[in-house]
Design a protein around this motif. Sequence first.
Motif, PDB file in Angstrom:
ATOM      1  N   GLY A 177      37.833  46.402  40.847  1.00  9.99           N
ATOM      2  CA  GLY A 177      36.926  45.347  41.258  1.00  9.99           C
ATOM      3  C   GLY A 177      37.521  44.509  42.378  1.00  9.99           C
ATOM      4  O   GLY A 177      38.582  44.805  42.915  1.00  9.99           O
ATOM      5  N   GLY A 178      36.821  43.455  42.748  1.00 12.15           N
ATOM      6  CA  GLY A 178      37.307  42.547  43.772  1.00 12.15           C
ATOM      7  C   GLY A 178      36.799  42.903  45.150  1.00 12.15           C
ATOM      8  O   GLY A 178      36.282  43.998  45.391  1.00 12.15           O
ATOM      9  N   VAL A 179      36.992  41.970  46.072  1.00 12.11           N
ATOM     10  CA  VAL A 179      36.441  42.133  47.415  1.00 12.11           C
ATOM     11  C   VAL A 179      37.094  43.273  48.177  1.00 12.11           C
ATOM     12  O   VAL A 179      36.526  43.787  49.146  1.00 12.11           O
ATOM     13  CB  VAL A 179      36.579  40.823  48.220  1.00 12.11           C
ATOM     14  N   GLN A 180      38.304  43.701  47.775  1.00 13.21           N
ATOM     15  CA  GLN A 180      38.987  44.790  48.461  1.00 13.21           C
ATOM     16  C   GLN A 180      38.567  46.160  47.961  1.00 13.21           C
ATOM     17  O   GLN A 180      39.038  47.171  48.461  1.00 13.21           O
ATOM     18  CB  GLN A 180      40.509  44.629  48.293  1.00 13.21           C
ATOM     19  N   GLY A 362      31.927  40.655  38.006  1.00 13.82           N
ATOM     20  CA  GLY A 362      31.029  41.075  39.074  1.00 13.82           C
ATOM     21  C   GLY A 362      31.274  42.528  39.426  1.00 13.82           C
ATOM     22  O   GLY A 362      32.288  43.129  39.062  1.00 13.82           O
ATOM     23  N   GLY A 363      30.338  43.109  40.145  1.00 10.14           N
ATOM     24  CA  GLY A 363      30.455  44.510  40.536  1.00 10.14           C
ATOM     25  C   GLY A 363      29.094  45.177  40.520  1.00 10.14           C
ATOM     26  O   GLY A 363      28.060  44.518  40.676  1.00 10.14           O
ATOM     27  N   VAL A 364      29.099  46.477  40.316  1.00 12.64           N
ATOM     28  CA  VAL A 364      27.851  47.243  40.330  1.00 12.64           C
ATOM     29  C   VAL A 364      26.958  46.773  39.183  1.00 12.64           C
ATOM     30  O   VAL A 364      27.403  46.681  38.028  1.00 12.64           O
ATOM     31  CB  VAL A 364      28.129  48.753  40.215  1.00 12.64           C
ATOM     32  N   LEU A 389      32.449  48.257  38.040  1.00 11.57           N
ATOM     33  CA  LEU A 389      31.228  47.825  37.365  1.00 11.57           C
ATOM     34  C   LEU A 389      31.325  46.338  37.012  1.00 11.57           C
ATOM     35  O   LEU A 389      32.418  45.771  36.953  1.00 11.57           O
ATOM     36  CB  LEU A 389      31.021  48.635  36.086  1.00 11.57           C
ATOM     37  N   ASP A 390      30.182  45.720  36.758  1.00 10.06           N
ATOM     38  CA  ASP A 390      30.165  44.313  36.350  1.00 10.06           C
ATOM     39  C   ASP A 390      30.521  44.217  34.865  1.00 10.06           C
ATOM     40  O   ASP A 390      29.712  43.822  34.027  1.00 10.06           O
ATOM     41  CB  ASP A 390      28.793  43.699  36.628  1.00 10.06           C
ATOM     42  N   ILE A 391      31.763  44.616  34.566  1.00 13.40           N
ATOM     43  CA  ILE A 391      32.300  44.606  33.198  1.00 13.40           C
ATOM     44  C   ILE A 391      33.683  43.980  33.244  1.00 13.40           C
ATOM     45  O   ILE A 391      34.501  44.336  34.100  1.00 13.40           O
ATOM     46  CB  ILE A 391      32.418  46.038  32.622  1.00 13.40           C
ATOM     47  N   ASP A 392      33.949  43.052  32.361  1.00 13.23           N
ATOM     48  CA  ASP A 392      35.312  42.562  32.213  1.00 13.23           C
ATOM     49  C   ASP A 392      35.502  42.011  30.808  1.00 13.23           C
ATOM     50  O   ASP A 392      34.574  41.512  30.189  1.00 13.23           O
ATOM     51  CB  ASP A 392      35.664  41.503  33.258  1.00 13.23           C
ATOM     52  N   GLY A 393      36.723  42.169  30.319  1.00  9.49           N
ATOM     53  CA  GLY A 393      37.051  41.722  28.968  1.00  9.49           C
ATOM     54  C   GLY A 393      38.051  40.590  28.996  1.00  9.49           C
ATOM     55  O   GLY A 393      38.651  40.278  30.027  1.00  9.49           O
ATOM     56  N   VAL A 394      38.253  39.974  27.844  1.00 13.23           N
ATOM     57  CA  VAL A 394      39.266  38.941  27.726  1.00 13.23           C
ATOM     58  C   VAL A 394      40.636  39.610  27.644  1.00 13.23           C
ATOM     59  O   VAL A 394      40.754  40.832  27.571  1.00 13.23           O
ATOM     60  CB  VAL A 394      39.011  38.043  26.494  1.00 13.23           C
ATOM     61  N   THR A 395      41.680  38.799  27.661  1.00 11.89           N
ATOM     62  CA  THR A 395      43.030  39.339  27.593  1.00 11.89           C
ATOM     63  C   THR A 395      43.300  39.953  26.215  1.00 11.89           C
ATOM     64  O   THR A 395      42.750  39.521  25.213  1.00 11.89           O
ATOM     65  CB  THR A 395      44.052  38.226  27.888  1.00 11.89           C
TER      66      THR A 395
END
Length: 416
Positions: A177-180, A362-364, A389-395
Amino acid sequence: MKTHPPAGPRYTVIVIGGGAAGFFAAITCAEVNPRARVLILEKTRHLLSKVRISGGGRCNVTHACFDPQELVQHYPRGSRELLGPFHLWQPRDTIDWFAQRGVPLKTESDGRMFPITDSSSTIIDCLLNRTRELGIEIREQAEVQSVVRSESGSFRLSLKDSGNPLDCNAVIVASGGGVQSGGLKIARDFGHTITELAPSLFTFHVDDPRIKDLQGLAALNTRVSCRQIGLQQTGPVLITHWGLSGPAILRLSAWGARAFAQLGYCFEIEINWTGPYSAEDVRTRLNELKSGSGKRRVSAHCPFELPRRLWERLLDAAEIGPDFQWARLSKAQIHTLATELASGRFQVTGKSLNKEEFVTCGGVELAEIDFKRMESKRVPGLFFAGEVLDIDGVTGGFNFQAAWTTGHIAGTSAGL
């Protein structure tokens, strides 16, 4: 007439991205289809870079949470979509996969799972060895410039600084992910929606005399809230040289990622250092000590599970000196101390990465992906996996588990 350079070798599947999701997708593809010719393209010189730094270099592979319904609760974005995939591939499957390849995992008290070697190199070596065994090709410093799909359904990839395009039957985008992320450009070029990007899992900059020079101290049972966005989290809070970190802070940053970005990372948080106790409960306990502790010094006895130096700082904030006795505390001092303990307010003025790790929300757009196959609903043969993808989890290993799961499903679907 303009001529085109000759096409390179034809591949079954090309995976864009040499991270956890990309490697797992490529390996799965080659395992389900031994005849498949698979290529991984990584634009940098650093394969599996986030695996290497995860967990302070130990690699937090996954989390010991084996109920998909419970597991999805750890994903601020993607929880609904991941429920089905977690029934297909969940932490138990990840544990078994690594164990079968000579890498047993261990579970720590908080549920995080690491290789028993406590070294991320163990995971990296396992993945690299498996790609060699399966004959998977890997190219580093191979940045994809464009991907086009022919009328026949095949794909052609053009690489930066390379004259020969690459042809394949299917593409798996797992570029992070990210702008790069070059994968987001590819997705956008194929008509996919990209949801708003914002950092997730970050620590808070706090410059406050109550925590100054207390770096390294941790309060294990706290409740942290931000009224401005209506969120709260519980768990340990770690004091650092720049402010606050620890699981409660990181989880709050994940659930509030977009809201905090909109606030410019300047907002107020409220910390209940006593965890489950209300301000009224705390006042009651302090009054009991005032009545029963007599001439004992307040600084000598903290009735809650707090580091001694933090307790002393909170006493300073309540204007209670080191030699004050419990019996001498005024009603106003008890009220102020209860407020500091149960609802202390701290101003956040920025953010920092959690160690060297970074996660992006954020993402697809998830509605545009078939999660049974991790395939684009817009472009047959185009698959996605991991943080693109627009997926992210906690630590706690949850982001890697999403990478293993989506990578496995994408690799299976593209390879068959």
